[in-house]
Design a protein around this motif. Sequence first.
Motif, PDB file in Angstrom:
ATOM      1  N   GLY A   1       0.716  -1.128  -0.304  1.00  0.00           N
ATOM      2  CA  GLY A   1       0.084  -0.022  -0.131  1.00  0.00           C
ATOM      3  C   GLY A   1       0.808   1.196  -0.054  1.00  0.00           C
ATOM      4  N   THR A   2       1.904   1.225   0.704  1.00  0.00           N
ATOM      5  CA  THR A   2       2.654   2.616   1.029  1.00  0.00           C
ATOM      6  C   THR A   2       3.595   2.841  -0.363  1.00  0.00           C
ATOM      7  OG1 THR A   2       4.053   3.696   2.425  1.00  0.00           O
ATOM      8  CG2 THR A   2       4.939   1.339   1.840  1.00  0.00           C
TER       9      THR A   2
ATOM     10  N   ILE B   1      -6.977   1.856   0.266  1.00  0.00           N
ATOM     11  CA  ILE B   1      -6.301   0.251   0.494  1.00  0.00           C
ATOM     12  C   ILE B   1      -6.936  -0.338   1.463  1.00  0.00           C
ATOM     13  CG2 ILE B   1      -4.071   0.009   1.791  1.00  0.00           C
ATOM     14  CD1 ILE B   1      -2.601   2.349   0.249  1.00  0.00           C
ATOM     15  N   GLN B   2      -7.517   0.222   2.494  1.00  0.00           N
ATOM     16  CA  GLN B   2      -8.190  -0.297   3.679  1.00  0.00           C
ATOM     17  C   GLN B   2      -9.551  -0.732   3.432  1.00  0.00           C
ATOM     18  OE1 GLN B   2      -8.075  -1.088   8.398  1.00  0.00           O
ATOM     19  NE2 GLN B   2      -6.456  -0.031   7.599  1.00  0.00           N
TER      20      GLN B   2
ATOM     21  N   LYS C   1      -4.016  -4.258  -0.200  1.00  0.00           N
ATOM     22  CA  LYS C   1      -4.541  -5.035   0.676  1.00  0.00           C
ATOM     23  C   LYS C   1      -5.376  -6.263  -0.121  1.00  0.00           C
ATOM     24  CE  LYS C   1      -4.374  -2.367   4.803  1.00  0.00           C
ATOM     25  NZ  LYS C   1      -3.581  -3.013   5.882  1.00  0.00           N
TER      26      LYS C   1
ATOM     27  N   PHE D   1      -4.115   7.738   8.054  1.00  0.00           N
ATOM     28  CA  PHE D   1      -2.777   6.822   8.088  1.00  0.00           C
ATOM     29  C   PHE D   1      -2.766   6.380   6.551  1.00  0.00           C
ATOM     30  CE2 PHE D   1      -0.715   2.487   7.849  1.00  0.00           C
ATOM     31  CZ  PHE D   1       0.333   2.846   8.568  1.00  0.00           C
ATOM     32  N   HIS D   2      -1.382   6.504   5.978  1.00  0.00           N
ATOM     33  CA  HIS D   2      -1.281   6.243   4.595  1.00  0.00           C
ATOM     34  C   HIS D   2      -0.099   5.634   4.422  1.00  0.00           C
ATOM     35  CE1 HIS D   2      -4.741   8.700   3.175  1.00  0.00           C
ATOM     36  NE2 HIS D   2      -3.930   9.988   4.144  1.00  0.00           N
TER      37      HIS D   2
ATOM     38  N   ASP E   1      -7.367   7.169  -1.042  1.00  0.00           N
ATOM     39  CA  ASP E   1      -6.644   5.933  -0.478  1.00  0.00           C
ATOM     40  C   ASP E   1      -7.473   4.913   0.062  1.00  0.00           C
ATOM     41  OD1 ASP E   1      -5.175   4.014   1.002  1.00  0.00           O
ATOM     42  OD2 ASP E   1      -3.937   5.505   1.955  1.00  0.00           O
TER      43      ASP E   1
HETATM   44  C1  LIG Z   1      -5.637   3.794   4.328  1.00  0.00           C
HETATM   45  C2  LIG Z   1      -4.149   3.100   4.514  1.00  0.00           C
HETATM   46  N1  LIG Z   1      -3.289   3.576   3.500  1.00  0.00           N
HETATM   47  C3  LIG Z   1      -1.798   2.798   3.339  1.00  0.00           C
HETATM   48  C4  LIG Z   1      -1.536   1.885   4.042  1.00  0.00           C
HETATM   49  C5  LIG Z   1      -0.206   1.084   4.140  1.00  0.00           C
HETATM   50  O1  LIG Z   1      -0.429  -0.044   3.318  1.00  0.00           O
HETATM   51  P1  LIG Z   1       0.856  -1.027   3.559  1.00  0.00           P
HETATM   52  O2  LIG Z   1       0.959  -1.367   4.927  1.00  0.00           O
HETATM   53  O3  LIG Z   1       0.411  -2.183   2.630  1.00  0.00           O
HETATM   54  O4  LIG Z   1       2.233  -0.381   3.006  1.00  0.00           O
HETATM   55  C6  LIG Z   1      -2.623   1.209   4.912  1.00  0.00           C
HETATM   56  C7  LIG Z   1      -2.241   0.082   5.698  1.00  0.00           C
HETATM   57  O5  LIG Z   1      -2.872  -0.171   6.874  1.00  0.00           O
HETATM   58  C8  LIG Z   1      -4.019   1.795   5.003  1.00  0.00           C
HETATM   59  O6  LIG Z   1      -4.691   1.213   5.945  1.00  0.00           O
END
Ligand SMILES: Cc1ncc(COP(=O)(O)O)c(C=O)c1O
Length: 414
Positions: free
Chosen positions: A111-112, A238-239, A265, A138-139, A236
Amino acid sequence: MDTTVFERYESEVRSYCRTFPVVFDYAKGSIVRSSDGKDYLDFFNGAGALNYGHNNDFIKGRLLDYLQSDAIVHSLDMFTVAKAEFIEYLEEHIIAPRGLDYKVQFPGPTGTNAVEAALKLARKVTGRSNIFALNGCFHGMTLGSLALTCDLEKRAGAGVALHDVTHIPAPYQFGEDLALKFITDTLDDCHSGIEKPAAIVIETVQAEGGIHVFSNRYLQGIRNICTKYEILMVIDDIQVGCGRTGSFFSFERAGVIPDIEILSKSISGYGLPFAIDLIKPEFDIWKPAEHNGTFRGNQLAMVAGKAALELVVSGAIEDGVHERETLVETFLTKHIKPLVPDAEIRGIGLIWGIDVHDGAKAKAICDRCFEKGLIIERAGRKDAVVKIMPSLVIPKDQLTQGLEIIAEAIKETL
Ligand SMILES: Cc1ncc(COP(=O)(O)O)c(C=O)c1O
């Protein structure tokens, strides 16, 4: 099996294993088994990476066939059949039917890394360095995304200045009208001291931030500001993407379209590392190899990811989330709220939080849940929010069983 080998040799940086200090060995659906044979119900779900459950049979079948055929597994970002099939399916069955138009970027498989790619691209498109991110967000944990992430302890780990980001109020802090006004006043004020950003990066539900669901109206407000001031809107997801909130993309409920949409994810459907950036074609101004990386062609994740999208297209996932959402909301309102009248209950789809406003209390509840066979995590400021995030296909009796464990744990600890 005991935990000595990890304590002796694994770096002190280890994290979740401290909260769940047993050795896991087997997993199926929403059940995870430790090496000493104890079954746990999973309400943490790989931090959102296992929306379709552990070892989903349909997805596993595709993976096994693929491995059995000796098809290519590592390919850098070369053209492969698996990649063609993933892209075609995503474009034709997910993106086009929603009236969207995106090109797909494969960044590194976390994700990051996908957030880093979005930040670079937004800066490149606009020629601006500043980014707006919301308080509580949180990113990710690499330097660019960590500059957005708000948790001060996590930021401290950077060891360098984290810059080129302005944190703006989240709507739950001072109300959504003021949160939006803060942005427009800042952008209109030639003495604000804050540079116009390349992008506003936002989660539609702050997940790690404590399960704060942003309203459709607020998200539309952000979209309007981005359009008016020529700022990229980056979501974002991701979650909370991949069906978590009840639609495949979490922004669908608000009728907004981000300029860049980030998924990771659960996009591989099987917990395999994978991430994508969906980019409006007019912003896809990357030069070849400008965001490179060895593992951008995770073929197994693409095969599994296509199978997962097929599950989504069948309609079973979204319908299932809506049914289970009602079950969770009703249980929380009827059976949990009376136990902790001061708690705030927030959520949407299958991501819910019980905010007990006290980290120690939330920890006591989650620890007791674990003793009783439920894996559940905390989120938010001071980790005071008990976070409910089961698989989207969890059988309803298991969902109820997990919720009952939380109720018992609350009764026994508070
Ligand atoms: C909203 C959000 N962005 C980015 C990330 C980062 O993803 P990763 O842990 O795969 O780097 C997360 C991880 O929990 C997240 O919840």
